[in-house]
Design an enzyme around this catalytic site. Structure first.
Site, PDB file in Angstrom:
ATOM      1  N   HIS A 217     -31.747  31.545 -16.162  1.00 49.24           N
ATOM      2  CA  HIS A 217     -31.848  30.449 -17.115  1.00 49.24           C
ATOM      3  C   HIS A 217     -32.521  30.881 -18.412  1.00 49.24           C
ATOM      4  CE1 HIS A 217     -33.178  26.158 -18.170  1.00 49.24           C
ATOM      5  NE2 HIS A 217     -31.879  26.087 -18.038  1.00 49.24           N
ATOM      6  N   LYS A 219     -33.284  32.456 -22.161  1.00 51.45           N
ATOM      7  CA  LYS A 219     -32.617  32.400 -23.461  1.00 51.45           C
ATOM      8  C   LYS A 219     -33.466  33.218 -24.420  1.00 51.45           C
ATOM      9  CE  LYS A 219     -31.806  27.655 -22.089  1.00 51.45           C
ATOM     10  NZ  LYS A 219     -32.362  27.915 -20.743  1.00 51.45           N
ATOM     11  N   ASP A 224     -34.224  45.127 -32.680  1.00 48.90           N
ATOM     12  CA  ASP A 224     -34.933  46.366 -33.001  1.00 48.90           C
ATOM     13  C   ASP A 224     -36.284  46.491 -32.302  1.00 48.90           C
ATOM     14  OD1 ASP A 224     -32.852  47.208 -34.566  1.00 48.90           O
ATOM     15  OD2 ASP A 224     -33.743  46.558 -36.460  1.00 48.90           O
ATOM     16  N   HIS A 393     -34.292  18.062 -25.237  1.00 49.08           N
ATOM     17  CA  HIS A 393     -34.083  19.275 -24.440  1.00 49.08           C
ATOM     18  C   HIS A 393     -35.226  20.267 -24.604  1.00 49.08           C
ATOM     19  CE1 HIS A 393     -31.898  23.044 -23.169  1.00 49.08           C
ATOM     20  NE2 HIS A 393     -31.478  22.210 -22.238  1.00 49.08           N
ATOM     21  N   LYS A 395     -38.707  22.144 -24.118  1.00 41.87           N
ATOM     22  CA  LYS A 395     -39.543  22.400 -22.939  1.00 41.87           C
ATOM     23  C   LYS A 395     -40.913  22.818 -23.456  1.00 41.87           C
ATOM     24  CE  LYS A 395     -35.120  24.138 -21.679  1.00 41.87           C
ATOM     25  NZ  LYS A 395     -34.573  23.000 -21.080  1.00 41.87           N
ATOM     26  N   ASP A 400     -54.981  20.178 -24.644  1.00 40.57           N
ATOM     27  CA  ASP A 400     -56.124  20.175 -25.565  1.00 40.57           C
ATOM     28  C   ASP A 400     -55.751  20.978 -26.812  1.00 40.57           C
ATOM     29  OD1 ASP A 400     -57.393  18.706 -23.655  1.00 40.57           O
ATOM     30  OD2 ASP A 400     -58.642  20.324 -22.900  1.00 40.57           O
TER      31      ASP A 400
END
Length: 475
Positions: A217, A219, A224, A393, A395, A400
């Site tokens: 999952h 991404k 470089d 979408h 996440k 704090d």
């Protein structure tokens, strides 16, 4: 009577098998037993192919081990943080337990020379990644759960082909399930241009090897070895708000420079070793960088081939350390019992706990499971919001002024236990301030749920949410 007795024996055998094999995770046992009652034989076949415990497979663990020189090079070139007193964030001076937990993850230490830029939507993210690839001089490494053969997908394809023809080494990993709609023509064009592509467990191989339930999952993109990207955005037009059902797509990604890119690169090198069985040891994959800022960042990856649930442990420890606020945005909210207790305890202790979930979701079943947790959390003082501008979408976790987490892991059981995931922990005020500002704006675009509203929902909805919650360990 004989056939009835035989059927009863087979059914009891199936239930006993699940109880024995899944005794460490009772919630998962309940979900599979429910399926057994509905589909007595088919359910057991599904269990056989979908529920194989990945981490017990020795050959898989062995394949996941990276070349040793990769780690040694990264350690030598990184400015690592070894003590709480070395943290730039003053709140960490009295957080020895949390620090030592994070420091315990030796595969992903806290690095001290970084620059993080928060990217708030798909357009900003794609623009930043494309700009970085345009400047590539040695290599481009990309790893995505979903790649689509649409407008933005073709834009990336054409760009990667052009860079490959310029002599840049381009490698791409895509997930076999997440990218199941990706055409063979797309991949063929990449390969003809000299781009190395690897599919992480095609559905057919994963099914017969009983690993279809475990997906990559992640991404990430690395250019470089000095610039990296991590977050919730795949490659597809929907991330630009072009999905007519979901509309505006709210997401968060991070552009990184500095020491943390070494560890982002190391995750890619591990996954390349896993999929291609090729050891990449060129020093140019971990070059000397020129980042002079002192932001502290930690890359935390987890997966079913690990003996620990690193991301889950990080999230739980951060929630337990909260004194003033916990802000969470997630598209899929299916917490395990430990996180549910941590959130309730924090709210009852006076911590300002706010959670944003989607108003419109891409999965009605997952949304129903998420809503099943709302009443007990709100009864403890947790404030729940449903995003109204489009599809939430992102996440994101903000605790704090201690830390923020941005990455690929949802706040759900699949991300914590089954998927290969990766998050970036940010400890400095500048990126945390941007995440806070975005979260406050998201609240303004959301509807806060009330207990009256939740308790007044129809009996049919309540029943559906109960069933969805029972199945949630498998979602």
């Amino acid at each position: 009577m004989f056939w009835l007795t035989l059927a009863l024996f087979i059914f009891i055998f199936q239930i006993a098998t699940i109880l024995i094999l899944e005794f460490r995770r009772p919630a998962k046992s309940v979900a599979w037993i429910l399926i057994m009652f509905v589909l007595p034989v088919i359910g057991f076949v599904m269990y056989y192919f979908l529920a194989k415990e990945y981490r017990n497979r020795h050959k898989i663990r062995k394949r996941g081990i990276p070349p040793e020189e990769v780690r040694l090079t990264a350690l030598r070139r990184s400015k690592l943080v070894h003590r709480p007193s070395d943290m730039n964030n003053g709140e960490f001076q009295h957080q020895e337990r949390l620090f030592h937990l994070l420091h315990h993850f030796t595969d992903s230490p806290i690095t001290g020379c970084n620059k993080a830029e928060i990217l708030t939507d798909g357009q900003a993210t794609f623009d930043a990644i494309i700009a970085a690839i345009e400047k590539a001089e040695h290599h481009v490494h990309m790893e995505y759960y979903t790649i689509r053969h649409d407008e933005i997908g073709c834009k990336f394809k054409d760009l990667l082909i052009r860079k490959a023809k310029q002599g840049i080494k381009v490698r791409l990993i895509y997930d076999g399930v997440g990218s199941y709609e990706l055409s063979s023509e797309y991949i063929r064009e990449l390969k003809q241009a000299g781009i190395e592509t690897e599919c992480f467990l095609t559905p057919r191989i994963a099914f017969f090897d009983k690993r279809i339930n475990y997906r990559n999952h992640r991404k990430i993109a690395i250019v470089d070895g000095t610039v990296g990207f991590i977050g919730g955005i795949n490659i597809g037009d929907e991330y630009l708000g072009k999905n007519p059902k979901l509309g505006f797509w709210r997401d968060t990604h991070v552009r990184l420079e500095g020491d943390s890119v070494y560890y982002l690169q190391e995750v890619f090198l591990k996954d390349w070793w896993f999929t291609a069985r090729e050891k990449l040891s060129d020093p140019e994959y971990l070059p000397q960088h020129h980042c002079s800022t002192d932001e502290q960042v930690q890359i935390v990856s987890s997966g079913p081939n690990s003996g620990l649930e690193e991301i889950l442990e990080c999230v739980f420890a951060a929630l337990a350390a909260a004194k003033k606020r916990i802000y969470i945005a997630t598209p899929y909210f299916i917490p395990d019992e430990s996180l549910l207790m941590a959130l309730r305890t924090a709210a009852l202790s006076g911590v300002d706990v706010r959670i944003i979930i989607p108003g419109v979701s891409d999965s009605k079943l997952v949304l129903a499971a998420s809503l099943s947790y709302v009443e007990e959390l709100m009864s403890a003082g947790v404030r729940i919001y449903r995003y109204g501008k489009g599809f939430m979408h992102a996440k994101v976790l903000l605790v704090d002024h201690l830390l923020a987490s941005v990455g690929t892991a949802n706040m759900d059981l699949r991300s914590f236990y089954s998927n290969f995931e990766i998050n970036a922990l940010l400890f400095d005020p500048r990126p945390m301030k941007k995440i806070e500002e975005d979260f406050i704006e998201d609240l303004a675009n959301s509807h806060e749920l009330t207990l009256h509203e939740i308790r007044s929902r129809p009996l049919r909805s309540r029943f559906g949410q109960v069933v969805a919650r029972m199945l949630s360990p498998l979602l």
